[in-house]
Scaffold this motif. Structure first.
Motif, PDB file in Angstrom:
ATOM      1  N   LEU A 171      -8.306   6.821   8.537  1.00  0.00           N
ATOM      2  CA  LEU A 171      -6.984   6.540   7.965  1.00  0.00           C
ATOM      3  C   LEU A 171      -5.918   7.356   8.678  1.00  0.00           C
ATOM      4  N   TYR A 192      -3.652   6.024  -0.951  1.00  0.00           N
ATOM      5  CA  TYR A 192      -4.957   5.844  -0.318  1.00  0.00           C
ATOM      6  C   TYR A 192      -5.953   6.790  -0.972  1.00  0.00           C
ATOM      7  N   ARG A 195       0.832  -1.206   0.000  1.00  0.00           N
ATOM      8  CA  ARG A 195       0.000   0.000   0.000  1.00  0.00           C
ATOM      9  C   ARG A 195       0.870   1.261   0.000  1.00  0.00           C
TER      10      ARG A 195
END
Ligand code: SF4
Length: 236
Positions: free
Chosen positions: A163, A152, A149
């Motif tokens: 988050l 986002y 990742r």
């Protein structure tokens, strides 16, 4: 929480009954059903994340919709928000189909993962703070397991704030004060991490024109630029 894989986490998540109000609501909705889905077997349980476990793009929503993901068992599937999301993902090359129908439809994501900070459908789409905090370990452990990742996409303020708490808890150096939420905002963080903010594709936003198809598509095109080129189209 300690899981070796997303599959292990998903199996454990499906059994979670930590929030009495949400357990009651998700099961009541699944029993009573909406007339137009009277023949459907509702999922009525916590909804797992969906997508490519090797994703570098992570999409963060809010919580399952009562007659959407709480019915189908797949994130953003079975409601109008999902129609917007999967079309945008397909146009940007992250999905092999423009629509998500249900778990057996053959839909696959490439380089993208869809998740939410709360995994059970809340009444009026409003989890309490306690419910959010109870569910945070699922959300945060899942993010930890998505080892690639780096980008986002937060669909709405709720996902953004969740988050932000996650990134802070993992020691990421965050700008202070937290950048104000707005559609199209981009936040660059250390180690080539990028946070893209978007209005949520809820009917409240799409019916009123606050969010247009073009505005929404632009966020996913931007994620595509960060993520790298689309995979080659398979030979016929
Ligand atoms: S919202 Fe999260 S913590 Fe609460 S019951 Fe559902 S899965 Fe469990």
């Amino acid at each position: 929480m300690d899981f070796a894989s997303i599959d292990e986490l998903t199996a454990a998540l499906a059994e979670c009954r930590r929030c009495p109000r949400l357990v009651e609501w998700r099961e009541q909705v699944a029993r009573d059903k909406r007339a137009s889905f009277a023949d459907d077997d509702y999922w009525g349980r916590p909804v797992p994340g969906f997508g490519d476990p090797a994703a570098n793009v992570v999409i963060v929503g809010l919580a399952p919709a009562a007659h959407g993901a709480n019915r189908t068992g797949r994130m953003f599937t079975g409601d109008r928000s999902g129609q917007w999301l999967f079309r945008a993902l397909h146009e940007a090359g992250f999905a092999n189909k423009p629509a998500s129908v249900g778990p057996t439809d053959g839909l696959a994501l490439d380089a993208a993962w869809i998740t939410a900070p709360v995994r059970c459908a809340p009444p009026a789409n409003k989890p309490t703070t306690d419910e959010r905090d109870s569910c945070a370990p699922w959300f945060e452990t899942e993010l930890d397991l998505l080892v690639n990742r780096s980008i986002y996409i937060c669909l709405g303020q709720y996902g953004y704030h969740s988050l932000w708490r996650y990134l802070g808890s993992r020691g990421v150096e965050l700008p202070r004060p937290r950048p104000k939420f707005g559609h199209g905002v981009e936040i660059s963080l250390p180690n080539n991490v990028t946070v893209l903010l978007s209005f949520h594709p809820s009917q409240q936003n799409t019916f009123t024109g606050k969010l247009t198809r073009e505005m929404f598509a632009a966020v996913f095109e931007r994620a595509r630029q960060f993520s790298g080129p689309c995979p080659p189209t398979p030979a016929p």
